[in-house]
Design a protein around this motif. Structure first.
Motif, PDB file in Angstrom:
ATOM      1  N   PRO A  65      82.524  20.178 114.908  1.00  0.00           N
ATOM      2  CA  PRO A  65      81.541  21.234 114.674  1.00  0.00           C
ATOM      3  C   PRO A  65      80.300  21.016 115.541  1.00  0.00           C
ATOM      4  CG  PRO A  65      81.594  19.679 112.837  1.00  0.00           C
ATOM      5  CD  PRO A  65      82.770  19.355 113.716  1.00  0.00           C
ATOM      6  N   ASP A  66      79.640  22.098 115.885  1.00  0.00           N
ATOM      7  CA  ASP A  66      78.430  22.026 116.714  1.00  0.00           C
ATOM      8  C   ASP A  66      77.259  21.602 115.830  1.00  0.00           C
ATOM      9  OD1 ASP A  66      76.623  22.237 118.725  1.00  0.00           O
ATOM     10  OD2 ASP A  66      76.474  24.420 118.656  1.00  0.00           O
ATOM     11  N   MET A  67      76.843  20.333 115.946  1.00  0.00           N
ATOM     12  CA  MET A  67      75.780  19.788 115.105  1.00  0.00           C
ATOM     13  C   MET A  67      74.431  19.930 115.797  1.00  0.00           C
ATOM     14  SD  MET A  67      77.536  18.732 112.508  1.00  0.00           S
ATOM     15  CE  MET A  67      76.447  17.641 111.594  1.00  0.00           C
ATOM     16  N   LYS A  68      73.463  20.406 115.050  1.00  0.00           N
ATOM     17  CA  LYS A  68      72.109  20.562 115.578  1.00  0.00           C
ATOM     18  C   LYS A  68      71.115  19.928 114.615  1.00  0.00           C
ATOM     19  CE  LYS A  68      73.277  24.910 117.871  1.00  0.00           C
ATOM     20  NZ  LYS A  68      73.065  26.378 117.905  1.00  0.00           N
ATOM     21  N   THR A  69      70.002  19.458 115.178  1.00  0.00           N
ATOM     22  CA  THR A  69      68.971  18.871 114.331  1.00  0.00           C
ATOM     23  C   THR A  69      68.428  19.931 113.383  1.00  0.00           C
ATOM     24  OG1 THR A  69      68.352  17.430 116.171  1.00  0.00           O
ATOM     25  CG2 THR A  69      66.825  17.563 114.328  1.00  0.00           C
ATOM     26  N   THR A  70      68.274  19.569 112.112  1.00  0.00           N
ATOM     27  CA  THR A  70      67.739  20.501 111.122  1.00  0.00           C
ATOM     28  C   THR A  70      66.368  20.993 111.565  1.00  0.00           C
ATOM     29  OG1 THR A  70      68.888  19.290 109.364  1.00  0.00           O
ATOM     30  CG2 THR A  70      67.122  20.790 108.690  1.00  0.00           C
TER      31      THR A  70
END
Length: 384
Positions: free
Chosen positions: A201-206
């Motif tokens: 999955p494409d993880m991004k910083t909150t």
């Protein structure tokens, strides 16, 4: 908590004029710290009293019944004289909750300071001078600008992935299917490491959780620079330093020193590795800006002072375990001291810089005079 030794007059002044941090509902055994000292809290802990007005760093780590400590979280706060600051623990989050304190509750806390006193630990005043030496250029406004939008500084980044449904995951598996060894199409699993990576999955910083450091431009040269100017700007970072000062430190050039201190504290106390990266970038920027030495004499005099105090507080194994992996500090300071010696620097700055060099050489046995092998000129033989 560790008792603080101070004379009675100072204690009376701080008791009357100092701030109070109420940290309510914190489970026993939680690690709690303010500035340079931390403790495991007891069952009756309710917070800290007698906090000197100014910017402080508060941090904490939840602790399991088995004694395992969670990653550290903290925040900077500019305490006002006689201010009472309230933070409440959320057991589900294992963190500070987001709920505000009602005006009625706040008034009640002000009215009952005497009754709360026995549940409050005294600020560790014995270490206050150390804290001031590490945070002298961090203003409340600067701490606010550099901190994440949500206010809390976490030692481990928070990530979110793109939203998905059962249908979208099924379609993704079908789209990312592959042919197996027999030549049949399958969507059961990846057949290579790259394919497996592509399916993650494409993880991004909150959003709102990242530190907001000053961005140092990668392009070190002004537009239209000649080849000779490009070479100069790649050796001397003064152009880049001026850009950072004009972009982020418009009101006070010492804000860049405050950011160096902020990033140092976030790394050393807050345990945020990204902050160490920013500290290195800013230290290198100042050390490699030769022309700026004459223009910003006061800035550099203060820079040497904060480096002196930072090096003084770093654990002895820090340089071996972290800095010396790429020999960052010694190589960067070698450039800095060489710039001080070679340029038309102010005589006071020159004396202070070389005195600092001699101090480091004596304390750590670092050699700033010899030229490293990598910097030696290459001799090419023309004999066939």
């Amino acid at each position: 908590m560790i008792m603080t030794n101070m004379d009675q007059d100072k204690a009376k002044v701080l008791f009357r004029e100092g701030a109070i941090l109420l940290f309510l509902g914190v489970p026993e055994g939680t690690e709690f710290g303010i500035d340079y000292i931390s403790w495991k809290v007891g069952a009756q802990f309710r917070g800290v009293k007698m906090i000197p007005p100014g910017v402080h760093f508060v941090y904490y780590s939840a602790c399991t019944k088995e004694g395992e400590t969670s990653p550290r979280t903290g925040f900077f706060y500019n305490f006002k004289q006689r201010e009472i600051v309230v933070r409440k623990w959320d057991n589900q989050l294992e963190d500070i909750g987001e709920s505000d304190v009602s005006p009625e509750d706040m008034q009640r806390y002000h009215d009952n300071t005497q009754e709360m006193d026995k549940f409050l630990g005294p600020y560790p005043y014995n270490n206050y001078k150390t804290w001031v030496s590490l945070s002298s250029y961090i203003t409340g406004d600067l701490a606010c600008r550099l901190s994440p939008e949500k206010g809390k500084i976490a030692s481990v980044s928070e990530f979110v992935s793109d939203k998905s449904t059962s249908q979208s995951r099924k379609e993704n598996n079908e789209n990312n299917g592959s042919f197996n060894k027999s030549g049949t199409f399958t969507s059961e699993g990846p057949v290579s490491f790259q394919e497996a990576e592509d399916r993650l999955p494409d993880m991004k910083t909150t959003p709102g959780t990242s530190l907001r450091f000053s961005a140092i431009p990668k392009n070190k040269c002004p537009p239209g620079s000649s080849p000779a100017e490009i070479t100069k700007h790649n050796i001397d970072s003064s152009y880049t330093l001026e850009y950072v000062l004009l972009t982020y430190c418009t009101d006070n050039s010492n804000d860049i020193l405050g950011e160096i201190q902020f990033s140092f504290i976030c790394f050393l106390i807050g345990q945020v590795y990204d902050a160490f990266d920013q500290w290195k970038k800013l230290v290198h920027l100042l050390c490699s800006s030769e022309d700026a030495l004459a223009k910003h004499t006061d800035l550099y005099l203060n820079f040497i002072t904060i480096l002196h105090f930072q090096v003084k507080e770093i654990p002895e194994d820090f340089f071996v375990d972290i800095v010396s992996q790429d020999n960052f500090l010694t190589s960067t300071l070698r450039v800095f001291f060489a710039n001080i010696e070679s340029c038309q620097a102010n005589e006071v700055l020159r004396k202070k810089g070389l005195k600092f060099r001699d101090h480091l050489t004596l304390k750590f046995k670092w050699d700033f005079v010899s030229v490293p092998d990598d910097d030696e000129p290459v001799v090419v033989s023309l004999v066939g």
